[in-house]
Design a protein around this motif. Sequence first.
Motif, PDB file in Angstrom:
ATOM      1  N   LEU A 108       0.831  -1.202   0.000  1.00 28.23           N
ATOM      2  CA  LEU A 108       0.000   0.000   0.000  1.00 28.23           C
ATOM      3  C   LEU A 108       0.868   1.255   0.000  1.00 28.23           C
ATOM      4  O   LEU A 108       0.653   2.179  -0.796  1.00 28.23           O
ATOM      5  CB  LEU A 108      -0.918  -0.013   1.236  1.00 28.23           C
ATOM      6  CG  LEU A 108      -1.635   1.301   1.548  1.00 28.23           C
ATOM      7  CD1 LEU A 108      -2.621   1.654   0.442  1.00 28.23           C
ATOM      8  CD2 LEU A 108      -2.354   1.220   2.888  1.00 28.23           C
TER       9      LEU A 108
ATOM     10  N   GLU B 100       0.910   4.000  -3.042  1.00 25.43           N
ATOM     11  CA  GLU B 100       0.533   5.402  -2.749  1.00 25.43           C
ATOM     12  C   GLU B 100       1.650   6.337  -3.190  1.00 25.43           C
ATOM     13  O   GLU B 100       1.408   7.334  -3.862  1.00 25.43           O
ATOM     14  CB  GLU B 100       0.318   5.582  -1.245  1.00 25.43           C
ATOM     15  CG  GLU B 100      -1.083   5.269  -0.805  1.00 25.43           C
ATOM     16  CD  GLU B 100      -1.394   5.896   0.565  1.00 25.43           C
ATOM     17  OE1 GLU B 100      -0.516   5.876   1.452  1.00 25.43           O
ATOM     18  OE2 GLU B 100      -2.519   6.379   0.727  1.00 25.43           O
TER      19      GLU B 100
ATOM     20  N   THR C 238      -4.954   4.208   4.829  1.00 22.83           N
ATOM     21  CA  THR C 238      -4.904   5.092   3.663  1.00 22.83           C
ATOM     22  C   THR C 238      -6.135   5.987   3.616  1.00 22.83           C
ATOM     23  O   THR C 238      -7.204   5.614   4.127  1.00 22.83           O
ATOM     24  CB  THR C 238      -4.803   4.295   2.341  1.00 22.83           C
ATOM     25  OG1 THR C 238      -4.624   5.215   1.256  1.00 22.83           O
ATOM     26  CG2 THR C 238      -6.057   3.462   2.067  1.00 22.83           C
TER      27      THR C 238
END
Length: 323
Positions: free
Chosen positions: A232, A236, A262
């Motif tokens: 993740l 990102e 997130t």
Amino acid sequence: MRVRPRRNRARPAIRELVRETRLVPSDLVLPLFVQEGEGETPIASMPGHARLSIDRLVHRSREALGLGVPAVALFPALAEELKDPRGSQSTKPDGLLPRAVRALKRELPELLVLTDVALDPYSSDGHDGVVIGGRIDNDETLPLLAAMAVAQAEAGADLVAPSDMMDGRVGAIRDALDRAGFGEVGICSYCCKYASAFYGPFREALDSAPRAGDKKTYQMDPGNAREALRELALDEAEGADWVMVKPGLPYLDVVRAVREHTSLPVAAYHVSGEYAMLRAAAANGWLDYEACLMESLLALRRAGADILFTYGAIDAARILRGR
Ligand code: PBG
């Protein structure tokens, strides 16, 4: 008794008011398979789905849009003779997928079109990356994925959706899109995609099972949840606009963990095997397909997913609209 939780469950109106999680058609993305020529080819393990010709693809997408489903995710089913080790069909401007995207954009301009970025539908090896000396070569694959994404953007894709799990692909795709002038095309990253046995029916649909080996050197180990947060963070930083967890129900803990780490939109993919299980059990009279579909989708929303990819999108939207 002073405390009676059942009071809040006593009547439909109360249950409606106190419900914490809701599902609406605009949460849904419908995955569809497209093929050359006319008509459709049924997929035995996915009742209700088929490989669709471009005109039928437009027809099915119009039906979904009319029910309030805002988006489709496209996967091309290529003839075996068009597949090669480097998936060269994937960058052809007049290839099957770009033609399908153009037809959808022409006929249904308000529909969001997502396109899959990975080599497997185009690869004679059935892997998501290039196979060199029996290994899946990460860095040789990146420029091919980037070129594929640009070809899809040129055709009109709204978001490209890399499902390949090569390291660094979100950044490579973002750079290539920006260089080609597609700064507004988004990336839906299959951020946490597990090496799952639940993809079986999808591989039947595309005839895309790996010809040798498995996908465990690039897709994630089902035993790992912390590692999802690592993926993740990378996606990102590399510029993903949406992040996805896949499969769905067996990975609700991962959906929740990603949600908590997130502020990006989180998608979950209720995959082909999950859909096939419901259809098979229902065909035997063992489960109620519609009720189990709705419960599955609601569970994914409850776990924290904003966006649900589901083969049952049209069925669910119909149910939600009472049609
Ligand atoms: C491959 C890809 C797969 C799915 C989406 N993209 C299968 C795989 O990794 O072998 C599976 C979707 C499903 O099972 O519904 N790039």
